[in-house]
Scaffold this motif. Structure first.
Motif, mmCIF file in Angstrom:
data_model
loop_
_atom_site.group_PDB
_atom_site.id
_atom_site.type_symbol
_atom_site.label_atom_id
_atom_site.label_comp_id
_atom_site.label_asym_id
_atom_site.label_seq_id
_atom_site.Cartn_x
_atom_site.Cartn_y
_atom_site.Cartn_z
ATOM 1 N N LEU A 158 0.853 -1.308 0.167
ATOM 2 C CA LEU A 158 -0.105 0.136 -0.092
ATOM 3 C C LEU A 158 0.952 1.408 0.027
ATOM 4 N N ARG A 159 2.068 1.217 0.954
ATOM 5 C CA ARG A 159 2.862 2.411 0.807
ATOM 6 C C ARG A 159 3.592 2.568 -0.535
ATOM 7 N N ALA A 160 3.797 1.503 -1.284
ATOM 8 C CA ALA A 160 4.466 1.680 -2.308
ATOM 9 C C ALA A 160 3.643 2.078 -3.463
ATOM 10 N N ARG A 161 2.044 1.755 -3.534
ATOM 11 C CA ARG A 161 1.270 2.182 -4.348
ATOM 12 C C ARG A 161 0.822 3.714 -4.116
ATOM 13 N N TYR A 162 0.668 4.107 -2.981
ATOM 14 C CA TYR A 162 -0.027 5.308 -2.660
ATOM 15 C C TYR A 162 1.114 6.311 -1.951
ATOM 16 N N GLY A 163 2.352 5.971 -1.631
ATOM 17 C CA GLY A 163 3.171 6.714 -0.759
ATOM 18 C C GLY A 163 2.646 7.045 0.546
ATOM 19 N N LYS A 164 2.879 8.404 0.843
ATOM 20 C CA LYS A 164 2.223 8.692 2.243
ATOM 21 C C LYS A 164 0.818 9.288 1.936
ATOM 22 N N PHE A 165 0.008 8.530 2.585
ATOM 23 C CA PHE A 165 -1.422 8.760 2.041
ATOM 24 C C PHE A 165 -2.281 9.020 3.444
ATOM 25 N N VAL A 166 -3.316 9.744 3.539
ATOM 26 C CA VAL A 166 -4.537 9.892 4.454
ATOM 27 C C VAL A 166 -5.536 9.167 4.274
ATOM 28 N N PHE A 228 -4.351 19.228 0.063
ATOM 29 C CA PHE A 228 -3.111 18.388 -0.076
ATOM 30 C C PHE A 228 -3.090 17.606 -1.328
ATOM 31 N N PRO A 229 -3.028 18.543 -2.320
ATOM 32 C CA PRO A 229 -3.117 18.008 -3.840
ATOM 33 C C PRO A 229 -1.995 16.991 -3.945
ATOM 34 N N GLU A 230 -0.710 17.050 -3.492
ATOM 35 C CA GLU A 230 0.284 16.021 -3.593
ATOM 36 C C GLU A 230 0.396 14.836 -3.053
ATOM 37 N N ILE A 231 -0.450 14.756 -2.052
ATOM 38 C CA ILE A 231 -0.955 13.408 -1.247
ATOM 39 C C ILE A 231 -2.023 12.898 -1.612
ATOM 40 N N THR A 232 -2.040 11.431 -1.785
ATOM 41 C CA THR A 232 -3.124 10.545 -1.965
ATOM 42 C C THR A 232 -3.890 10.566 -0.795
ATOM 43 N N TRP A 324 -3.908 19.298 11.976
ATOM 44 C CA TRP A 324 -3.288 17.911 12.453
ATOM 45 C C TRP A 324 -3.008 16.916 11.428
ATOM 46 N N ILE A 325 -3.763 17.001 10.308
ATOM 47 C CA ILE A 325 -3.237 16.217 9.224
ATOM 48 C C ILE A 325 -1.989 16.594 8.594
ATOM 49 N N LYS A 326 -1.671 17.824 8.584
ATOM 50 C CA LYS A 326 -0.484 18.547 8.164
ATOM 51 C C LYS A 326 0.706 18.000 9.090
ATOM 52 N N GLN A 327 0.515 17.957 10.553
ATOM 53 C CA GLN A 327 1.436 17.679 11.212
ATOM 54 C C GLN A 327 1.844 16.235 10.908
ATOM 55 N N ALA A 328 0.725 15.431 10.985
ATOM 56 C CA ALA A 328 0.952 13.736 10.724
ATOM 57 C C ALA A 328 1.693 13.443 9.522
ATOM 58 N N LEU A 329 1.351 14.303 8.286
ATOM 59 C CA LEU A 329 2.226 14.174 7.098
ATOM 60 C C LEU A 329 3.657 14.255 7.505
ATOM 61 N N VAL A 330 3.979 15.032 8.430
ATOM 62 C CA VAL A 330 5.605 15.274 8.746
ATOM 63 C C VAL A 330 6.069 14.030 9.584
ATOM 64 N N ASP A 331 5.282 13.768 10.668
ATOM 65 C CA ASP A 331 5.463 12.872 11.425
ATOM 66 C C ASP A 331 4.432 12.485 12.720
#
Length: 457
Positions: A158-166, A228-232, A324-331
């Motif tokens: 899943l990570r390979a398919r979608y990278g970092k995703f919400v 977050f257009p750059e994130i799936t 919170w999503i923005k923070q989660a995408l960092v760590d």
């Protein structure tokens, strides 16, 4: 055919229940109790040809009452747990919507998720004082470190398919059902439009609140995609939901996917963060040491589900959620380390198998005790005749008609959606994988009894 040693584990939703019940079936078989596990609708249709063993019903709703009563009359030892007994708003609303007076009279004992679930059942006016065993549910066993390795490959894929995703989990089947006629809360609201005066039905209050949350979610999923257009962004609807509604709400967001694939666990493990409202997946996230955000733009103490929301970071508005999503995408691992002990205590109150002895081990122990304490005997002839007439009516007429009705919950297409075709090779492979994680189950044998139903021994 009589066989006191047989245990029967029906599953309604393959992605939600089957792996956990297969794990329990392996524990039971290894302890000397052959176990039948598979699609509930198929197992219930086979009632007249199954061994008269111990049947563990998956719910105690008004729909369950007929099947549980039929099986008892046919000579089965009827027990039950409630697959949806972990997450609810209040004990009163849980008893109103999930526990039927007639269904509660059928089980010789009940298995509870934890003390909270047991207390809610115990206080039902129709509770018969059947023994209540605090066993937890095998679904939580799959989330323990010993078995999380089962999901590593899927998580990596899943990570390979979608990278970092919400991941956004929705649970609006009673507002946005796969079949519109089954959207019971929405239909209740439509019916109320033609009535005069103030409504007093608490189900109507729940319907109004749930529809309001649903409308906020429709706006939120698009807003997250735009922010977050750059994130799936993956929307995973409840298995009974209509996917088209979410596809339409996000049709202008090229980075949003509406998907319902496999067990939710690898999705929770792979996601940078999970968003929900009052959803069981937040409890699963907590047990996996993952962060969940509860989007709560409106709240109602009588209708919100406190357990998943209180195990999450609660966001009262869209701006807070996006932060919170923005923070989660960092760590995501750094989020909300406060209040962890209170959350663990809350989890223990609701989950008997949160730590210590696993749910499967608890259930195996209790079931062996039940076998020692009870002597199975054939019901009186008249009782069996009534059970047989119900079974044949359901199998030969009722279910055949419903299978052909468009929009019916027993329609063949919908049942395939809930429990896709599973082969004995699929089952053998999953048992081998679970066994390799635990260092056991090497001597088990699998026999396919009919489509989507298997004997483990």
């Amino acid at each position: 055919m009589m066989n006191d040693d047989i245990v029967i584990l029906p599953c309604e939703t393959r992605a939600r229940e089957f792996d956990a019940k297969l794990l329990l079936a392996c524990h039971l078989a290894e302890s000397g109790l052959p176990t039948i596990v598979g699609a509930k609708k198929v197992i219930d249709k086979m009632a007249t040809s199954l061994p008269r063993g111990l049947y563990i019903g998956k719910s105690m709703t008004v729909r369950s009452a007929t099947v549980l009563r039929m099986l008892r009359r046919l000579g089965f030892t009827v027990t039950a747990w409630d697959e949806e007994g972990l997450v609810w708003a209040t004990p009163e609303l849980y008893r109103l919507t999930k526990l039927d007076a007639h269904a509660l009279r059928e089980p010789s004992c009940i298995f509870a998720w934890g003390e909270a679930n047991a207390a809610a059942i115990r206080d039902h006016p129709s509770f018969t004082n059947a023994p209540l065993h605090l066993t937890g549910n095998p679904r939580t066993d799959l989330l323990r470190p010993a078995l999380r390795g089962l999901f590593n490959q899927q998580t990596d894929e899943l990570r390979a398919r979608y990278g970092k995703f919400v991941l956004i989990n929705t649970n609006f089947s009673r507002i946005n059902h796969y079949y519109p006629g089954e959207s019971h809360l929405l239909n209740l609201l439509e019916a109320q439009k033609h009535k005069q005066g103030q409504p007093s039905d608490p189900k109507l209050g729940m319907a109004i609140h749930k529809k309001t949350i649903f409308e906020h979610f429709l706006k939120m999923v698009a807003a997250v995609g735009e922010a977050f257009p750059e994130i799936t962004v993956v929307i995973r609807p409840h298995p009974s939901e209509n996917h088209a509604t979410w596809i339409e709400a996000t049709r202008h967001c090229s980075n949003v996917r509406v998907l319902y694939e496999g067990n939710v666990v690898p999705w929770l493990m792979a996601a940078a963060v999970t968003v929900h409202n009052s959803c069981t997946t937040a409890v699963e996230s907590f047990l996996l040491d993952r962060t969940a955000l509860a989007y709560c733009p409106v709240t109602a103490e009588a209708y919100d589900h406190p357990l998943p929301n209180n195990l999450s970071i609660q966001c009262q508005n869209l701006s807070t959620l996006l932060d919170w999503i923005k923070q989660a995408l960092v760590d995501s691992t750094a989020l909300d380390a406060q209040h962890i002990q209170q959350r663990k205590d809350l989890a223990r109150h609701h989950l008997a198998s949160y730590d210590g002895t696993t749910s499967c081990e608890r259930l195996v122990s209790v079931i062996h005790q039940l076998k020692k304490q009870s002597v199975q005997s054939r019901p009186p002839l008249l009782t069996r005749a009534v059970g047989l007439s119900t079974a044949y009516w359901r199998k030969a007429i009722k279910k055949r008609i419903e299978a052909q009705l468009p929009g019916h919950r027993n329609n063949t297409n919908y049942l395939r959606h809930m429990f896709p075709l599973t082969s004995s090779a699929d089952v053998e492979y999953q048992i081998q994988r679970m066994g390799s994680q635990l260092g056991r189950f090497q001597k088990l044998r699998i026999k396919e009894l009919t489509e989507n139903v298997f004997m483990i021994q």
